[in-house]
Design an enzyme around this catalytic site. Structure first.
Site, PDB file in Angstrom:
ATOM      1  N   ASN A 274       0.840  -1.196   0.000  1.00  0.00           N
ATOM      2  CA  ASN A 274       0.000   0.000   0.000  1.00  0.00           C
ATOM      3  C   ASN A 274       0.876   1.246   0.000  1.00  0.00           C
ATOM      4  OD1 ASN A 274       0.580   0.799   2.837  1.00  0.00           O
ATOM      5  ND2 ASN A 274      -0.340  -1.207   3.222  1.00  0.00           N
TER       6      ASN A 274
ATOM      7  N   ASP B 237      -4.134  -6.379   5.015  1.00  0.00           N
ATOM      8  CA  ASP B 237      -5.177  -7.183   5.655  1.00  0.00           C
ATOM      9  C   ASP B 237      -5.240  -8.602   5.090  1.00  0.00           C
ATOM     10  OD1 ASP B 237      -6.007  -5.216   7.375  1.00  0.00           O
ATOM     11  OD2 ASP B 237      -7.394  -4.334   5.929  1.00  0.00           O
TER      12      ASP B 237
ATOM     13  N   LYS C 288       8.745 -17.091 -10.022  1.00  0.00           N
ATOM     14  CA  LYS C 288       7.938 -16.121 -10.749  1.00  0.00           C
ATOM     15  C   LYS C 288       6.845 -16.882 -11.505  1.00  0.00           C
ATOM     16  CE  LYS C 288       8.261 -12.732 -14.400  1.00  0.00           C
ATOM     17  NZ  LYS C 288       9.001 -12.326 -15.584  1.00  0.00           N
TER      18      LYS C 288
HETATM   19  N1  CTP Z   1      -3.568  -3.509  12.039  1.00  0.00           N
HETATM   20  C1  CTP Z   1      -2.848  -4.577  12.509  1.00  0.00           C
HETATM   21  N2  CTP Z   1      -2.843  -5.766  11.844  1.00  0.00           N
HETATM   22  C2  CTP Z   1      -3.577  -5.914  10.722  1.00  0.00           C
HETATM   23  C3  CTP Z   1      -4.324  -4.835  10.231  1.00  0.00           C
HETATM   24  C4  CTP Z   1      -4.305  -3.647  10.919  1.00  0.00           C
HETATM   25  O1  CTP Z   1      -2.172  -4.435  13.546  1.00  0.00           O
HETATM   26  N3  CTP Z   1      -3.541  -7.069  10.098  1.00  0.00           N
HETATM   27  C5  CTP Z   1      -3.541  -2.257  12.804  1.00  0.00           C
HETATM   28  C6  CTP Z   1      -2.907  -1.088  12.086  1.00  0.00           C
HETATM   29  O2  CTP Z   1      -1.529  -1.019  12.378  1.00  0.00           O
HETATM   30  C7  CTP Z   1      -3.653   0.101  12.656  1.00  0.00           C
HETATM   31  C8  CTP Z   1      -5.021  -0.457  12.977  1.00  0.00           C
HETATM   32  O3  CTP Z   1      -4.856  -1.862  13.035  1.00  0.00           O
HETATM   33  O4  CTP Z   1      -3.077   0.553  13.842  1.00  0.00           O
HETATM   34  C9  CTP Z   1      -6.093  -0.117  11.999  1.00  0.00           C
HETATM   35  O5  CTP Z   1      -5.690  -0.437  10.707  1.00  0.00           O
HETATM   36  P1  CTP Z   1      -6.664  -0.200   9.464  1.00  0.00           P
HETATM   37  O6  CTP Z   1      -6.054  -0.758   8.243  1.00  0.00           O
HETATM   38  O7  CTP Z   1      -7.140   1.227   9.481  1.00  0.00           O
HETATM   39  O8  CTP Z   1      -7.939  -1.044   9.912  1.00  0.00           O
HETATM   40  P2  CTP Z   1      -8.401  -2.511   9.690  1.00  0.00           P
HETATM   41  O9  CTP Z   1      -8.556  -3.123  11.037  1.00  0.00           O
HETATM   42  O10 CTP Z   1      -7.548  -3.195   8.722  1.00  0.00           O
HETATM   43  O11 CTP Z   1      -9.858  -2.270   9.151  1.00  0.00           O
HETATM   44  P3  CTP Z   1     -10.391  -1.808   7.696  1.00  0.00           P
HETATM   45  O12 CTP Z   1      -9.427  -2.337   6.715  1.00  0.00           O
HETATM   46  O13 CTP Z   1     -11.742  -2.410   7.648  1.00  0.00           O
HETATM   47  O14 CTP Z   1     -10.470  -0.308   7.729  1.00  0.00           O
END
Ligand code: CTP
Length: 412
Positions: free
Chosen positions: A213, A282, A292
């Site tokens: 990202n 996520d 590859k």
């Molecule tokens: N986070 C984490 N581990 C993951 C995903 C997220 O520790 N696998 C943590 C991030 O470091 C951040 C918080 O959770 O501090 C929120 O991350 P964000 O991406 O905004 O939220 P998500 O829980 O992934 O929810 P969504 O994607 O639905 O917004």
């Protein structure tokens, strides 16, 4: 602390040697930068012998092309590696150049490139000191916030009695010490161990491709720098970013969400505060091949499986720790931040609006140097923090985190 000592060409240049010694006695590391005129009064060797360090004299002093490059960027390096610059004696000419931004030798270019504290100790003949031009230039330096160590009155080398004599080295050294102490940020995080994650993660698709990202890591690194400056021990677990490791911080480099989780769990016991600024992927590709993947005419779908939610796991093992998460949102920021606060058992969520630059409106969030956030706290507050540098936002996040902890302790 490293101090750059700029020596100008005046009869008082010899007193700069005593100043170098007085600074070293106060625990400073002293790097001397001399003007050409200064070399007429005192030899660089004197300073080299006193300080045990290389003395910087010329902007272009090179014998070979390679050396030219290294000496041409000397002023940048000197400017960056020192937090304080003291110029003694500062001649009328140097003061005029500083005041007007002229940069034609190593000392004046270093001054222009320098962003730290500047202490100026003028020394010159009384008439030159009293001249409206010099006084106007001094007014500019004062306005700029430089510390001025006023010249004393006395019998000058030119036989005149009046102001213009360089202040005593001990007096200048004390002024430098006071200026350096005033600059020290409060050490309100002493005794804390902050476990911090920053940057994106990269999830391999195959041997050469990955999912990631736009996170630049700048916000997390700014928190690391601010926390370390305020006395915390910082363990920074960082995904792949293009940023220099902050000074005085323990770095753990990771790539994937799984590696980040492992590193966080390895260090969790030491932490008194956990801050999860990382943009963790996520999903990752289940069983990504090491080779590859070759192109074919057929459609290709990726089989994605969720990564572990590191913040939620930290929240579930929270203990006495203060746990701070981030929420990067393009939609309803406060509601989402509060939902994540509850779900992941955090004490504070830093809600980040990820916006694209609009007309006349620079972007905040991922790649930008600035940010605007909303802090949502366990005690029910919603605190908007206006657009500012990521370092200023970092300071505010840490201030509020300490306040939230006090409030939580008080309510128990
Ligand atoms: N986070 C984490 N581990 C993951 C995903 C997220 O520790 N696998 C943590 C991030 O470091 C951040 C918080 O959770 O501090 C929120 O991350 P964000 O991406 O905004 O939220 P998500 O829980 O992934 O929810 P969504 O994607 O639905 O917004």
């Amino acid at each position: 602390m490293n101090v750059a000592l700029g020596v100008g060409g005046g009869i008082a240049a010899y007193k700069a040697a005593e100043l170098a010694r007085a600074l070293m006695e106060r625990g400073f590391t002293v790097d001397v930068v001399m003007t050409r005129a200064a070399e007429e009064f005192i030899r660089p060797l004197t300073f080299a012998a006193l300080t045990g360090r290389k003395v910087h004299t010329q902007l272009f002093s090179a014998a070979s092309a390679d050396d030219t490059l290294s000496s041409a960027i000397d002023h940048m390096r000197i400017a960056q590696e020192h937090e304080l610059m003291v110029v003694a004696p500062a001649t009328a000419d140097l003061i005029a150049k500083f005041a007007n931004g002229l940069a034609d030798d190593l000392l004046t270019t270093t001054y222009l490139a320098f962003t730290g504290i500047v202490v100026v100790a003028p020394a010159m003949n009384t008439s030159m000191w009293n001249h409206p031009a010099t006084q106007a230039n001094m007014a500019k330096l004062r306005e700029r916030g430089h510390v001025i160590v006023e010249p004393g009155e006395g019998l000058l080398a030119c036989g005149v009695i009046g102001p213009g004599r360089l202040a005593e080295p001990e007096v200048i050294a004390e002024a430098v010490l006071a200026a350096s102490r005033a600059k020290q940020p409060r050490q309100d995080l002493e005794g804390e161990t902050i476990l911090l994650t920053a940057g994106p993660t990269q999830e391999p698709i195959d041997g050469v491709r990955y999912i990631s990202n736009r996170s630049s890591g700048k916000m997390g690194y700014a928190i690391a720098e601010e926390a370390a400056a305020r006395g915390a021990r910082v363990v920074l677990i960082s995904g792949p970013v293009n940023l220099a490791p902050p000074k005085g911080v323990t770095m753990v480099a990771v790539r994937t969400a799984l590696e980040m989780r492992q590193a966080v769990m390895d260090h969790l016991n030491e932490a008194t505060i956990v801050i999860k600024a990382a943009a963790v992927a996520d999903y990752h590709v289940a069983n990504a091949p090491a080779q590859k993947v070759k192109k074919t005419a057929a459609r290709l779908s990726l089989d994605l499986e969720p990564t572990p939610d590191i913040l939620a796991e930290v929240g579930s093992k929270k203990g006495d720790r203060l746990v701070i998460g981030f929420a990067a949102e393009t939609g309803d920021l406060v509601a989402e931040a509060r939902r994540k606060l509850e779900q992941k058992n955090c004490d504070m969520i830093v809600g980040n609006v990820v916006s694209q630059p609009g007309a006349g409106e620079p972007a905040t969030g991922f790649e930008s140097d600035d940010n605007a956030v909303v802090l949502v706290t366990r005690s029910g507050e919603t605190i908007p923090v206006e657009r500012a540098s990521k370092r200023a936002i970092a300071a505010r996040i840490l201030d509020e985190a300490l306040r939230v902890r006090l409030a939580l302790h008080a309510s128990h």
